[in-house]
Design an enzyme around this catalytic site. Structure first.
Site, mmCIF file in Angstrom:
data_model
loop_
_atom_site.group_PDB
_atom_site.id
_atom_site.type_symbol
_atom_site.label_atom_id
_atom_site.label_comp_id
_atom_site.label_asym_id
_atom_site.label_seq_id
_atom_site.Cartn_x
_atom_site.Cartn_y
_atom_site.Cartn_z
ATOM 1 N N ASP A 315 0.861 -1.182 0.000
ATOM 2 C CA ASP A 315 0.000 0.000 0.000
ATOM 3 C C ASP A 315 0.898 1.233 0.000
ATOM 4 O O ASP A 315 2.100 1.157 0.219
ATOM 5 C CB ASP A 315 -0.960 -0.038 1.210
ATOM 6 C CG ASP A 315 -2.201 0.811 0.966
ATOM 7 O OD1 ASP A 315 -2.186 1.628 0.016
ATOM 8 O OD2 ASP A 315 -3.176 0.678 1.712
ATOM 9 N N GLU A 516 -10.424 7.213 3.981
ATOM 10 C CA GLU A 516 -9.378 6.701 4.869
ATOM 11 C C GLU A 516 -9.420 7.373 6.242
ATOM 12 O O GLU A 516 -10.487 7.639 6.789
ATOM 13 C CB GLU A 516 -8.009 6.830 4.189
ATOM 14 C CG GLU A 516 -7.951 6.008 2.877
ATOM 15 C CD GLU A 516 -6.566 5.897 2.305
ATOM 16 O OE1 GLU A 516 -5.617 5.635 3.055
ATOM 17 O OE2 GLU A 516 -6.428 6.058 1.075
HETATM 18 C C1 BGC Z 1 -5.122 3.014 0.319
HETATM 19 C C2 BGC Z 1 -5.360 1.916 -0.680
HETATM 20 C C3 BGC Z 1 -5.246 2.458 -2.083
HETATM 21 C C4 BGC Z 1 -3.912 3.142 -2.258
HETATM 22 C C5 BGC Z 1 -3.705 3.744 -3.629
HETATM 23 C C6 BGC Z 1 -3.860 3.780 0.022
HETATM 24 O O1 BGC Z 1 -3.748 4.882 0.847
HETATM 25 O O2 BGC Z 1 -5.029 2.453 1.602
HETATM 26 O O3 BGC Z 1 -6.610 1.340 -0.465
HETATM 27 O O4 BGC Z 1 -5.420 1.431 -3.004
HETATM 28 O O5 BGC Z 1 -3.783 4.164 -1.304
HETATM 29 O O6 BGC Z 1 -4.447 4.884 -3.818
HETATM 30 C C1 BGC Z 2 -4.095 7.830 -0.898
HETATM 31 C C2 BGC Z 2 -3.829 8.267 -2.263
HETATM 32 C C3 BGC Z 2 -3.862 9.761 -2.221
HETATM 33 C C4 BGC Z 2 -2.784 10.242 -1.279
HETATM 34 C C5 BGC Z 2 -2.802 11.717 -1.115
HETATM 35 C C6 BGC Z 2 -2.963 8.265 -0.023
HETATM 36 O O1 BGC Z 2 -3.081 7.803 1.261
HETATM 37 O O2 BGC Z 2 -4.278 6.477 -0.894
HETATM 38 O O3 BGC Z 2 -4.727 7.714 -3.149
HETATM 39 O O4 BGC Z 2 -3.698 10.308 -3.480
HETATM 40 O O5 BGC Z 2 -2.864 9.649 -0.020
HETATM 41 O O6 BGC Z 2 -1.724 12.156 -0.319
#
Ligand code: BGC
Ligand code: BGC
Length: 793
Positions: A315, A516
């Site tokens: 991740d 998130e």
């Molecule tokens: C999330 C994932 C996601 C990835 C890519 C991460 O922060 O936990 O679920 O697939 O970002 O965007």
């Molecule tokens: C998310 C990404 C997002 C990024 C932004 C990550 O945790 O998964 O998809 O673009 O944070 O900072």
């Protein structure tokens, strides 16, 4: 341009289908170098591996974000995979038109397939995206309801059709792979990702997760599996994401391993059985060990006991959270069983450190080879070595009429209707033909809000408008249409009673979008009172009301349940809001049933099952049911205890406040992550303050309730910053290096930050330090009275 891997004379579509059949078995090969002759059969992954240099092998297991690489970088390094994070769109534009996605996909394809010197094989890069409820990063795509709503439908066939429609829309834009489905079993609804979970019931998650995988990839072993119009799926996040203590995103899951697996790993065998191509490692730790560095679970359990043969992707900088690791340096993750590092920005440094670690023996070549082979096999499964052509020339590439097509929108609307759960109905539903209806609430005509997080942008909502969702239907628009068809009259009265005669009022309200950790809460109280006031205003006029509640989880809404005559949990329906009216007007039956227990109390104690539930798992009324709901207790201590103004005090973050370093969550502003080390120190009481140390380049962000108020921060600085320190609440950062230097050694003092010096003031505050720096903080309060007062330090 000369294509110099097996670009055969066979039709690309047929070749892709055949490759799909081959699944994991190596395809037949003449043994000829796939890198040189156009006539040669494609090489097997093993043959390709044998001809790869160490640098190219490492590049295969590195996944950068399109926001920080260009096709030129791809041509130089030959990364195996790339992603777009939730906030990354083509050419730096999150709101880019759909055609730009395909154009960029072609550019990456061409860069990764440019001829190589010597005998090294040419290996196309594949692109992964978060199509977690439809291909929702892309403007104009069908936005399906979030998983929590699909859980309420309980309909695996529907979920399979959603997967298939999503795969089609992804392929139209030239992308190969999605980070979906989330098969978390959310067990504490305070978790900000609860809506990504189908259910608190592992069996339901298993059933729907497997159906989604089949929809996205096609049924395993059948022709067409991962072929034209199909994409690779990802079961995520392995494992325990839904089981963290207090529902803190990325937190720790504690307990007996077998018991934890029985809940949180339970959906994986079904996904693996459905042939899921990849599994994403989770951010959380289990009994203290982060999953990205957890060999016994990532390798022992997942590979050994569960028999997963596909690829394990990390991740977002998840490896950087492993003990002893940084985003740039983490052999531990590969050694623990990770195959691909998701390293959005620090790919160059990570590439260099991994190359070094293989050379010096820290990482055995066999482990690297195994990971690379898994990447190559995924590509083989996708048919990419067999006469595959650039994204725009593939079967569905650029078929724009399929993106957000009427057929796909019809599936989404069906899903919305099937997910509506009637919690209360004192005889108002279904709405009577000929009625005069008022529709109120800011959320009524608000497509971004009904879409939720992971919609066009990572967090969704915010600045987005209906224009960013062309072709979508708001809940209001759906009601207006249905009313017309029923000979009723509907008017939009967003702010409440118009004063005209009305037979019934529909009040649409709920949570604002989040994704998130930003969605983590400390309790389950639904605080926003706009809906409550509207419901009360109609009741005061004797007009019966229907509450339509948009949320990513069950929340304590006893006040609203009491005042409304009918209450519908509508979840996060996505782009096809008309599905709500389909049920309200009785055009479709109310078959939605809770996939999560609905809590009776607001305190946030996890409720999984009948104990503590106001409405148990499986609850939901038919349109014809006439169950009376007795008046509910409206006491909620959390509501009075916290007005959202205290962000940090007495060693605790406010109820609705989060602290994050890059993307690592710091519960109660304590912990280590991405260059920030926050430790408890004593000011007036034990550990009532924090010392926050910044490594060069580190960032600390606090998020909380939206407000125009300024911040008052009690702090002290022992040593002046070694580089620039800045602060921003959105917009241009403010350089505060000199003020902090002046504060050096002067003891506790106050910093006041308001709109007088900050470009924007909203729901977040970010401190960034270019050099090493430490600050002590004992209090952060949002000061309502002096929102435009002078700033001071
Ligand atoms: C999330 C994932 C996601 C990835 C890519 C991460 O922060 O936990 O679920 O697939 O970002 O965007
Ligand atoms: C998310 C990404 C997002 C990024 C932004 C990550 O945790 O998964 O998809 O673009 O944070 O900072």
């Amino acid at each position: 341009m000369r294509m110099n891997f097996g670009q055969l004379a066979t039709g690309a579509g047929l070749a892709a289908l055949l490759a799909g059949c081959a699944a994991t078995a190596p395809v037949q090969s003449t043994g000829a170098s796939a890198g040189t002759t156009a006539e040669a059969s494609p090489a097997t992954p093993e043959e390709m591996l044998a001809r790869m240099s160490l640098k190219r092998k490492v590049a295969q297991i590195i996944m950068p974000d399109i926001g920080s690489i260009t096709p030129k970088d791809v041509r130089k390094y030959r990364f195996g995979t790339i992603l777009n994070g939730g906030n990354s769109g083509p050419y730096g534009d999150d709101l880019a038109p759909a055609a730009d996605w395909l154009k960029l996909a072609d550019e990456f394809w061409e860069a990764s397939t440019a001829p190589m010197k010597g005998d090294e094989p040419v290996i196309p890069a594949v692109w992964a995206t978060d199509a977690v409820h439809g291909h929702a990063n892309v403007i104009g795509a069908t936005v399906f309801p979030h998983n929590i709503a699909l859980g309420a439908t309980g309909d695996a066939d529907l979920v399979r059709r959603i997967g298939a429609a999503t795969a089609t829309e992804i392929e139209v834009t030239g992308i190969d792979w999605t980070f979906a489905p989330t098969i978390a079993v959310a067990r504490d609804d305070r978790w900000g990702r609860t809506y990504e979970s189908y259910s608190e019931d592992p069996a339901l998650v298993a059933r729907l997760g497997a159906a989604m995988v089949e929809g996205l990839q096609g049924p395993p072993g059948e022709p067409g599996f991962l072929g034209a119009g199909k994409v690779a799926a990802t079961a995520k996040h392995f494992f325990g994401d839904g089981g963290t203590a207090q529902g803190v995103d990325q937190g720790d899951v504690d307990g007996d391993l077998a018991e934890l697996m029985a809940i949180h790993a339970a959906p994986y065998p079904a996904a693996i059985g459905a042939g899921v191509a990849s599994v994403m490692a989770s951010f959380n730790s289990i009994n203290g060990t982060k999953m990205h560095g957890n060999a016994p679970l990532l390798t022992g359990e997942l590979r050994g006991n569960l028999g997963f043969k596909g690829l394990v992707v990390g991740d977002w900088n998840g490896h950087g959270q492993v003990d002893g690791c940084t985003n740039k340096d983490c052999p531990q993750a590969l050694l623990a069983g990770l195959d691909v590092y998701m390293v959005p920005e620090d790919w160059k440094a990570l590439h260099a450190s991994l190359v070094k670690q293989v050379k010096n023996g820290t990482i055995p070549m066999e482990r690297l080879d195994e990971a690379v082979l898994r990447v190559l096999r995924l590509k083989q499964q996708l048919g990419i070595f067999d006469g595959e052509v650039k994204p725009s020339a593939r079967a569905l590439g650029g078929k724009w009429d399929l993106l957000g097509s009427p057929e796909h929108r019809a599936i989404a609307r069906e899903a919305v209707a099937k997910s509506q759960v009637i919690l209360k109905n004192h005889g108002v539903l279904p709405l009577k033909p000929g009625a005069r209806i008022e529709v109120a609430g800011i959320a009524a005509d608000n497509v971004p809000q009904q879409a939720g997080g992971w919609s066009v942008t990572w967090q969704g909502g915010g600045e987005l408008t209906a224009d960013d969702f062309p072709g979508a239907t708001s809940i209001w628009a759906g009601i207006a249409d249905a009313a017309k068809a029923a000979g009723s009259e509907a008017v939009l009265a967003a702010d409440g009673p118009s004063g005209a005669r009305a037979d019934v009022a529909i009040v649409v309200f709920g949570e604002e979008p989040y994704a998130e950790f930003v969605g983590d809460r400390k309790d389950l109280a639904f605080r926003d009172e706009e809906g409550l006031e509207l419901l009360r205003a109609y009741r005061a006029r004797g007009i019966p009301t229907v509450a339509v509640f948009l949320s990513g989880r069950p929340l304590w809404v006893n006040r609203e349940l009491n005042v409304a005559d009918a209450f519908v949990a509508a979840w996060l329906p996505g782009s096809e809001g008309a599905g709500v009216a389909d049920v309200l007007f009785g055009k479709r039956p109310a078959t939605g049933r809770l996939a999560f227990s609905w809590p009776a109390q607001c305190d946030g104690t996890p409720v999984n099952g009948p104990e503590g539930a106001l409405f148990p798992l499986g609850f939901g009324q038919d349109l014809g049911d006439r169950q009376e709901l007795a008046t509910l207790d409206e006491t909620c201590r959390a509501l009075t205890a916290d007005n959202g103004a205290t962000w940090f005090a007495s060693g605790r973050l406010g109820m609705q406040v989060q602290a994050v370093a890059d993307n690592a969550v710091l519960p109660d502003l304590r912990g280590v992550g991405n260059g920030i080390t926050a430790t408890g120190i004593d000011r007036k009481a034990q550990e009532d303050a924090r010392r926050i140390a910044f490594a060069p380049g580190a960032k600390l962000t606090l998020t909380g309730p939206e407000s125009a108020a300024g911040w008052r921060i009690v702090y002290q600085v022992e040593n002046r910053p070694k580089g620039q320190v800045s602060v921003t609440a959105g917009g241009e950062p403010l350089d505060i290096t000199r003020s902090l230097a002046v504060a050096e050694g002067k003891g506790w003092r106050e910093m006041v930050l308001t709109s007088a010096c900050l470009a924007e003031v909203g729901d977040r505050l970010t401190f960034a330090s270019k050099g090493k720096f430490a600050i002590q903080i004992s209090e952060i309060v949002r000061d309502q009275t002096a929102s435009d007062a002078e700033c001071s330090f």
